[in-house]
Design an enzyme around this catalytic site. Structure first.
Site, short mmCIF file in Angstrom:
data_model
loop_
_atom_site.label_atom_id
_atom_site.label_comp_id
_atom_site.label_asym_id
_atom_site.label_seq_id
_atom_site.Cartn_x
_atom_site.Cartn_y
_atom_site.Cartn_z
N ARG A 1 -4.03 11.10 1.08
CA ARG A 1 -3.80 12.37 0.63
C ARG A 1 -4.98 13.23 0.47
NH1 ARG A 1 -1.24 10.58 -4.84
NH2 ARG A 1 -0.69 9.13 -3.56
N LYS B 1 -7.55 -3.29 -2.97
CA LYS B 1 -6.37 -3.90 -2.81
C LYS B 1 -6.46 -5.29 -2.82
CE LYS B 1 -4.38 -0.59 0.62
NZ LYS B 1 -3.38 -0.03 -0.09
N ASP C 1 -2.27 1.89 8.58
CA ASP C 1 -2.72 3.08 7.92
C ASP C 1 -2.70 4.23 8.67
OD1 ASP C 1 -2.01 3.73 5.29
OD2 ASP C 1 -4.01 3.67 4.41
N GLU D 1 -6.30 7.59 -0.92
CA GLU D 1 -7.33 8.21 -0.02
C GLU D 1 -6.59 9.04 1.04
OE1 GLU D 1 -5.61 5.57 2.54
OE2 GLU D 1 -6.36 5.18 0.58
#
Length: 457
Positions: A311, A237, A248, A309
């Site tokens: 999922r 990112k 997250d 990541e």
């Protein structure tokens, strides 16, 4: 946290007013208070606040502005601004706001302060519970929401996979639930996708597993994404994209909040909570684009993007959950920027093929002022997951319908559950609103708890 509710015969009244009701309210005020309001240019705008003085200089009553009944948009949590405005004391609602229960909850949520790293005294204000409002239930929901906020607001250096597991274990211990954690070679063998995402970090990945309740009751399983920090992996990112990536693990925080509500209310369910806790880091052994891993379910997954990541870790946890054929399987995760582009930060999309469940979720979300919006598990897009070298890819090319394709990816790992609900939350309030301070937020958990309370009380 301490309850905001307290009884007192001398509580200071809070009078809710609107632009249309203000003239009528003003006429009934004592002349001195009416003149004070006029001199203060109080206009009963939504969020407008004025403390009216008594002859001895104390506060006689408080005026607080709300939207008119017929307003196109009404913030049912607007009374949540009061704890930040009121002087210390005990207050009561002198008249009925738009929704007394939600106003009371907003008052409690508006008292939240995150004070782990700097002094932030909680407002010294208390509220007499309005007639008909269950203060114990409000406290239950507010305490759980504050747990979610605390977990999300804690930075990743103090909230890694191990610390998240410790928070989950503390909750399990509080309510007499069993707690287990899969880590190391057992994780690598049985949950390859979770291990793959977390293996680059020196903070070991793990799968948290909590079980509570009567085994004979309906099985409700909650799965929460616990990516404690997301660099994006080798598909790194930009720095701006990492600024709030401590959030997250918001899916994990919210399923723990939901679990707290369920256990504290003693709902008649056999509850299971699964949290894949990882850090998506960068090192020489990080998983790479085009790597292929065989998931717990046996589905081979090609890595189209290491920043997709969430999922992956949910997939292995969902596969485990699905194996025992739960009556209701729910997963929450901070998953896609596409959901934010489509619906913004305040309106998470949800997905299910169960029409009854969809209607109930939408109704409970509206009732609880915990907004959710149904999106389709659109079958034609399922083909976009196809990979030339594996069963599926975790990140289809093209960039279209990102939240939908994520949901379709997860659906591949759910076959036996009687009903499945997927929610793509944001878990963060970008700018403060009444009852919702900037920072980590409890999203979807209150609506789902209302649903579970209806079904399993």
């Amino acid at each position: 946290m301490p309850s905001v509710f307290e009884t007192s015969p001398t509580a200071i009244p809070i009078t809710f007013v609107t632009k249309s009701s203000w003239d009528q309210v003003a006429e009934k005020l004592p002349p001195v208070q009416r003149q004070f309001a006029t001199a203060s240019a109080f206009a009963a705008k939504p969020g407008g606040y004025l403390a009216l003085p008594a002859p001895d200089g104390a506060i006689a009553q408080v005026l607080f502005g709300l939207e008119d009944e017929g307003a196109r948009s009404r913030d049912l949590f607007r009374p949540g601004a009061l704890p930040g405005l009121l002087p210390p004391g005990i207050y009561r609602f002198a008249n009925v706001p738009h929704d007394a229960r939600l106003a009371s909850l907003a008052f409690a949520l508006g008292s939240y302060r995150f004070a782990r790293y700097r002094k932030a005294d909680r407002p010294a204000v208390r509220l007499v519970p309005p007639d008909g409002v269950d203060a114990a239930e409000i406290n239950r929901v507010a305490d759980a929401a504050m747990l979610a906020r605390d977990l999300i607001n804690t930075p990743a250096n103090d909230m890694g996979p191990e610390e998240l597991a410790a928070a989950a274990q503390a909750l399990a211990t509080e309510f007499g639930a069993s707690f287990a954690c899969t880590i190391g070679e057992d994780l690598k063998t049985n949950f390859p996708l979770i291990h793959a995402v977390g293996m680059a970090s020196d903070r070991a990945p793990r799968l948290i597993d909590i079980v509570w309740g009567d085994p004979d009751h309906p099985k409700v399983t909650l799965v929460g994404k616990g990516v404690c920090f997301d660099t994006g992996g080798l598909d790194l990112k930009p720095s701006s994209g990492m600024l709030i990536m401590k959030k997250d693990m918001g899916g994990a925080a919210n399923v723990l909040a939901l679990a707290r509500m369920v256990m504290d209310a003693k709902l008649k369910v056999r509850l299971r909570v699964l949290i894949p806790a990882v850090e998506n880091a960068v090192s020489s052994n990080a998983f790479r684009p085009l790597d292929i891993f065989t998931s717990r379910k046996g589905i081979t997954v090609e890595i189209g993007n290491t920043d997709a990541e969430g999922r992956l870790v949910l997939a292995d946890a969902l596969a485990l959950a699905d194996e025992e054929k739960p009556d209701l399987l729910i997963d929450l995760g901070t998953l896609t920027g596409a959901a934010r582009v489509a619906l913004g930060p305040d309106l998470p999309p949800f997905y299910t093929n169960d029409e009854t469940l969809a209607a109930d979720v939408a109704r409970c979300a509206a009732k609880e002022n915990d907004p959710l919006w149904r999106m389709p598990l659109w079958p034609p897009y399922d083909a976009w997951l196809d990979s030339k070298t594996a069963t599926i890819t975790n990140a289809p090319s093209g960039g279209f319908a990102g939240s939908i394709t994520c949901a379709l990816f997860l659906q591949r790992f759910v076959e036996q559950a009687k009903s499945w609900l997927h929610v793509d939350i944001y878990g963060w309030t970008p700018s403060a609103k009444p009852a919702r301070p900037e920072g980590g937020e409890c999203q979807a958990a209150r609506a789902i708890y209302a649903l579970l309370s209806e079904r399993y009380a």
